[in-house]
Design a protein around this motif. Structure first.
Motif, mmCIF file in Angstrom:
data_model
loop_
_atom_site.group_PDB
_atom_site.id
_atom_site.type_symbol
_atom_site.label_atom_id
_atom_site.label_comp_id
_atom_site.label_asym_id
_atom_site.label_seq_id
_atom_site.Cartn_x
_atom_site.Cartn_y
_atom_site.Cartn_z
ATOM 1 N N ASP A 74 0.791 -1.231 0.000
ATOM 2 C CA ASP A 74 0.000 0.000 0.000
ATOM 3 C C ASP A 74 0.825 1.285 0.000
ATOM 4 N N GLY A 75 2.132 1.188 0.174
ATOM 5 C CA GLY A 75 2.980 2.377 0.182
ATOM 6 C C GLY A 75 3.247 2.951 1.566
ATOM 7 N N SER A 76 2.495 2.502 2.570
ATOM 8 C CA SER A 76 2.741 2.869 3.964
ATOM 9 C C SER A 76 1.772 2.069 4.824
ATOM 10 N N LEU A 77 2.061 2.024 6.106
ATOM 11 C CA LEU A 77 1.132 1.448 7.079
ATOM 12 C C LEU A 77 1.252 2.293 8.335
ATOM 13 N N LEU A 78 0.123 2.859 8.757
ATOM 14 C CA LEU A 78 0.081 3.719 9.929
ATOM 15 C C LEU A 78 -0.920 3.128 10.903
ATOM 16 N N VAL A 79 -0.399 2.509 11.957
ATOM 17 C CA VAL A 79 -1.250 1.824 12.928
ATOM 18 C C VAL A 79 -0.836 2.257 14.327
ATOM 19 N N ASP A 80 -1.745 2.940 15.014
ATOM 20 C CA ASP A 80 -1.475 3.353 16.397
ATOM 21 C C ASP A 80 -1.634 2.186 17.367
ATOM 22 N N ASN A 81 -2.569 1.257 17.033
ATOM 23 C CA ASN A 81 -2.826 0.091 17.879
ATOM 24 C C ASN A 81 -3.216 -1.080 16.982
ATOM 25 N N SER A 82 -2.342 -2.065 16.890
ATOM 26 C CA SER A 82 -2.556 -3.193 15.976
ATOM 27 C C SER A 82 -3.775 -4.031 16.327
ATOM 28 N N MET A 83 -4.248 -3.945 17.556
ATOM 29 C CA MET A 83 -5.442 -4.703 17.942
ATOM 30 C C MET A 83 -6.712 -4.137 17.294
ATOM 31 N N HIS A 84 -6.616 -2.949 16.736
ATOM 32 C CA HIS A 84 -7.771 -2.296 16.122
ATOM 33 C C HIS A 84 -7.696 -2.306 14.604
ATOM 34 N N ASP A 85 -6.785 -3.063 14.020
ATOM 35 C CA ASP A 85 -6.620 -3.072 12.569
ATOM 36 C C ASP A 85 -6.880 -4.470 12.018
ATOM 37 N N VAL A 97 3.591 -6.195 18.721
ATOM 38 C CA VAL A 97 3.955 -4.896 18.175
ATOM 39 C C VAL A 97 2.633 -4.150 18.087
ATOM 40 N N VAL A 98 2.447 -3.177 18.934
ATOM 41 C CA VAL A 98 1.153 -2.498 19.019
ATOM 42 C C VAL A 98 1.110 -1.302 18.068
ATOM 43 N N ALA A 99 2.086 -0.429 18.153
ATOM 44 C CA ALA A 99 2.157 0.719 17.253
ATOM 45 C C ALA A 99 3.142 0.412 16.136
ATOM 46 N N TYR A 100 2.765 0.732 14.911
ATOM 47 C CA TYR A 100 3.642 0.502 13.767
ATOM 48 C C TYR A 100 3.351 1.574 12.721
ATOM 49 N N LEU A 121 5.745 -1.383 21.597
ATOM 50 C CA LEU A 121 4.966 -2.439 22.233
ATOM 51 C C LEU A 121 3.725 -1.884 22.921
ATOM 52 N N VAL A 122 3.569 -0.580 22.867
ATOM 53 C CA VAL A 122 2.389 0.098 23.416
ATOM 54 C C VAL A 122 1.834 1.034 22.341
ATOM 55 N N GLU A 123 0.597 1.461 22.521
ATOM 56 C CA GLU A 123 -0.048 2.343 21.550
ATOM 57 C C GLU A 123 0.698 3.677 21.448
ATOM 58 N N GLN A 124 0.936 4.087 20.205
ATOM 59 C CA GLN A 124 1.607 5.361 19.932
ATOM 60 C C GLN A 124 1.018 5.945 18.653
ATOM 61 N N GLY A 125 0.907 7.238 18.612
ATOM 62 C CA GLY A 125 0.526 7.929 17.393
ATOM 63 C C GLY A 125 1.762 8.484 16.710
ATOM 64 N N LEU A 126 1.569 8.989 15.506
ATOM 65 C CA LEU A 126 2.666 9.603 14.759
ATOM 66 C C LEU A 126 2.143 10.894 14.138
ATOM 67 N N ALA A 127 2.762 12.014 14.487
ATOM 68 C CA ALA A 127 2.366 13.311 13.942
ATOM 69 C C ALA A 127 2.625 13.348 12.444
ATOM 70 N N SER A 128 1.845 14.118 11.725
ATOM 71 C CA SER A 128 1.982 14.172 10.265
ATOM 72 C C SER A 128 3.374 14.651 9.847
ATOM 73 N N ALA A 129 3.959 15.584 10.574
ATOM 74 C CA ALA A 129 5.310 16.055 10.234
ATOM 75 C C ALA A 129 6.328 14.931 10.396
ATOM 76 N N GLN A 130 6.156 14.089 11.406
ATOM 77 C CA GLN A 130 7.068 12.962 11.607
ATOM 78 C C GLN A 130 6.861 11.892 10.541
ATOM 79 N N PHE A 131 5.621 11.717 10.099
ATOM 80 C CA PHE A 131 5.371 10.776 9.004
ATOM 81 C C PHE A 131 6.033 11.275 7.718
#
Length: 164
Positions: A74-85, A97-100, A121-131
């Protein structure tokens, strides 16, 4: 850090300092590079904020069990919590691996090398600038990584990978 600053650091200081700086800008524990070789992903670099030895389960990962397969598709994968994907239901890494957050690593012609990712190993978000920085880094890393025979091309002599 901006993409030009990251690139300048890669050129001046090498892979390890640049990847550490990339990781400092995110809450994720790990930043890694995985090379695709046939149906496997080989971890060629791993930065860990806790400076622990790389978990053995990350050294070589079957592509069809990985989160990276979705980056390649898909060109990227943005997952804050893998249990919700739902895409990750079949992966044994789901919930471990929870956040990826990952992007492709490409050569200067757009050829695929593998993936660059921040994960935890825990839920994490990623800011758009960091992405955006992660995406840019994915296009800059290729010359500083091992290529097939394990050599790093065009890298300062003090650059090293966590795998070697």
């Amino acid at each position: 850090m901006t993409p030009p600053q990251f690139h300048a650091m890669l050129q001046a200081e090498g892979l390890s300092p640049a990847m550490e700086a990339l990781n400092r800008g995110v809450p994720h524990r790990y930043t890694g590079v995985f090379q695709v070789i046939e149906s496997q992903l080989i971890n060629v670099f791993l930065y860990d904020k806790q400076h622990q030895i790389r978990p053995e389960a990350l050294a070589v990962v079957a592509l069809d069990n990985s989160f990276c397969q979705f980056v390649l598709r898909d060109g990227s994968l943005l997952v804050d919590n893998s249990m919700h994907d739902e895409r990750l239901l079949a992966s044994s890494f789901r919930g471990v691996v929870v956040a990826y957050h990952g992007v492709p690593v490409t050569d200067h012609r757009g050829g695929l090398y593998g993936t660059l990712c921040h994960f935890d190993l825990v839920e994490q978000g990623l800011a758009s600038a960091q992405f955006e920085l992660l995406q840019a880094a994915g296009g800059l890393l290729y010359p500083y990584l091992p290529h097939g025979d394990g050599r790093v091309q065009n890298a300062p002599q003090f650059a090293r990978t966590a795998a070697g």
